[in-house]
Design an enzyme around this catalytic site. Structure first.
Site, PDB file in Angstrom:
ATOM      1  N   ASP A   1      -8.475   4.271  -2.422  1.00 13.02           N
ATOM      2  CA  ASP A   1      -9.411   4.709  -1.384  1.00 13.02           C
ATOM      3  C   ASP A   1     -10.654   5.344  -2.000  1.00 13.02           C
ATOM      4  OD1 ASP A   1      -7.370   3.870   0.199  1.00 13.02           O
ATOM      5  OD2 ASP A   1      -6.747   5.862   0.859  1.00 13.02           O
TER       6      ASP A   1
ATOM      7  N   ASP B   1       0.847  -1.195   0.000  1.00 10.92           N
ATOM      8  CA  ASP B   1       0.000   0.000   0.000  1.00 10.92           C
ATOM      9  C   ASP B   1       0.885   1.248   0.000  1.00 10.92           C
ATOM     10  OD1 ASP B   1      -2.214   1.595   0.111  1.00 10.92           O
ATOM     11  OD2 ASP B   1      -2.901   0.926   2.080  1.00 10.92           O
TER      12      ASP B   1
ATOM     13  N   GLU C   1       3.066   4.572  -4.259  1.00 11.24           N
ATOM     14  CA  GLU C   1       3.180   5.371  -5.485  1.00 11.24           C
ATOM     15  C   GLU C   1       4.583   5.946  -5.712  1.00 11.24           C
ATOM     16  OE1 GLU C   1       0.589   5.515  -3.340  1.00 11.24           O
ATOM     17  OE2 GLU C   1      -0.922   4.666  -4.657  1.00 11.24           O
TER      18      GLU C   1
END
Length: 441
Positions: free
Chosen positions: A120, A32, A35
């Site tokens: 999300d 998670d 990026e």
């Protein structure tokens, strides 16, 4: 601090760190915030408040010292390289188990290493409606094992929204409910008896479809063709399918049209040309038009293209709880020959690469006086448990006779015919060798 996954020695180091988690009993890894992302902070530069992240990005470089690359050049592939590092580490640590992982970030090729989810989202109806378009586009881009947070990550869905989202979500290749910390629980039993009952039915359908779905996942691993498909992929000559994301295909034969509007009691569904059935019903619907289906909260409209062959397992609580016994194969009578390749293996590991699989081809073909069902001899060395084979033919006329042959003559076969439902049922012992069943009207 961000590991420099552009360097192979860092990827090796990262992969090895997972031994600690595997030794504790962890079966899969979730990457998670990769990026990469960081929580916002500020530093003071004179009289200016500068986000610390901005300073970090400016200073961050990747690769070897004599060939440094600015983060701007690496940013898009950072998540992909982390997924590669994690996958290869898991495979080294457990060479006999298929690695399972999910990532938030990635790039072209990430499907070789990881499942992907859409990040999300919010618990509201507009985001429920936008999710299929996101997943269908990812599938067309080659990333086929995709999903979204069912029920919404931020905020709390109503019981109706949760039930509708789970009905849709059982057709996400990567299927899970999920919500943020400090949010109310997001389990089916959290929304009352009605939502729990609806959720249970949808989840059981996903498990019943395991033989069908698993075969398409095997195809996807070789061809990249997604199991979750936009209508335009199967019907490219039909311009009415081009902008449809309120319905979609699950493999070649199933059309799912989950309800996506609050309080609705009707669902408009576009059927491309040809004949269609409602799942496990025999009445045919003419295609090339839009139909309106009445729906209640428990309704999940699913249609089957004529000629469809749908193998199904018993309902179960988790994958592998039960063998696929009896193995039910549903045939939806059509106007031309159609076939389905059922793929089976042990569900884990890599023995299938060395022949430990079973590939069985089922075909149905109509004739002027009946229909023929053929089951080819299975290919591969994998052997499922001894089981019964339940063949169900929808759209069948009352037969005058049913016979079976498997190489050594032909014999009469007992059957059950439901005239009200126009459904024919046949029960036989499953076998690896081929057989042919002739239904005469």
């Amino acid at each position: 601090y961000f590991p420099d996954f552009a360097r192979p020695e860092v990827r090796d180091w990262w992969g090895g760190l997972h031994k600690f988690l595997l030794d504790l009993g962890v079966d899969g890894i979730w990457n998670d915030m990769n990026e990469p992302a960081g929580w916002p902070r500020e530093i003071r530069l004179g009289s200016l408040a500068v986000p610390l992240g901005a300073v970090d990005w400016m200073k961050m470089v990747h690769g070897e010292k004599d060939h440094p690359a600015a983060h701007a050049k690496v940013h898009n592939v950072y998540g992909l390289l982390e997924a590669q590092a994690t996958y290869e580490g898991l495979k080294r640590l457990r060479p006999d188990a298929r690695p399972f992982m999910v990532t938030r970030a990635g790039y072209s090729g990430v499907q070789k290493y990881s499942s992907v989810w859409t990040g999300d989202n919010y618990a509201n109806w507009p985001q429920l409606r936008m999710t299929p378009a996101m997943l269908l586009n990812m599938g067309l881009s080659g990333i086929v094992d995709v999903g979204a947070d069912i029920g919404g990550f931020v905020n709390n869905p109503t019981p109706e929204l949760f039930a509708r989202w789970l009905q849709q979500g059982v057709f996400y290749p990567f299927c899970r409910t999920h919500t943020a910390v400090y949010q109310p629980r997001q389990d089916p039993f959290s929304y009352g008896p009605e939502a729990q009952k609806i959720s249970k039915a949808a989840i059981e359908l996903r498990y019943r479809l395991l033989p069908y779905s698993y075969s398409y996942f095997k195809d996807a691993s070789e061809s990249g063709l997604p199991i979750l498909r936009p209508m335009l992929l199967e019907f490219p000559a039909d311009e009415k399918t081009y902008e449809l994301s309120s319905q979609f295909l699950w493999g070649d034969w199933l059309l799912a049209a989950p309800v996506m509007m609050e309080g609705t009691r009707q669902k408009k569904i576009y059927l491309p040309a040809g004949d269609w059935y409602r799942l496990e019903q025999s009445a045919q619907l003419e295609g090339g038009r839009e139909i309106t289906e009445p729906v209640e909260l428990e309704s999940l409209p699913i249609l089957v293209r004529a000629g469809g062959i749908i193998p199904m397992a018993p309902a179960m609580n988790y994958t592998g709880e039960k063998p696929w016994s009896p193995l039910t194969v549903e045939f939806y009578a059509g106007n031309a020959e159609s076939c389905f390749n059922l793929y089976e293996d042990d569900g884990n590991g890599f023995q299938y690469q060395r022949g430990m699989f079973l590939l069985t081809r089922y075909c149905q073909s109509p004739s002027s006086d009946g229909m023929t069902i053929k089951k080819a001899e299975g290919k591969g060395d994998y052997r499922p448990v001894e089981r019964e084979l339940l063949l169900k033919i929808f759209g069948a006329r009352k037969p005058e006779s049913v016979s079976i042959s498997s190489g050594a003559g032909s014999e009469k076969l007992a059957y059950m015919y439901d005239a009200a439902q126009a459904t024919l049922e046949l029960r036989i012992k499953d076998q690896i060798k081929g057989l042919e069943i002739k239904v005469s009207y």
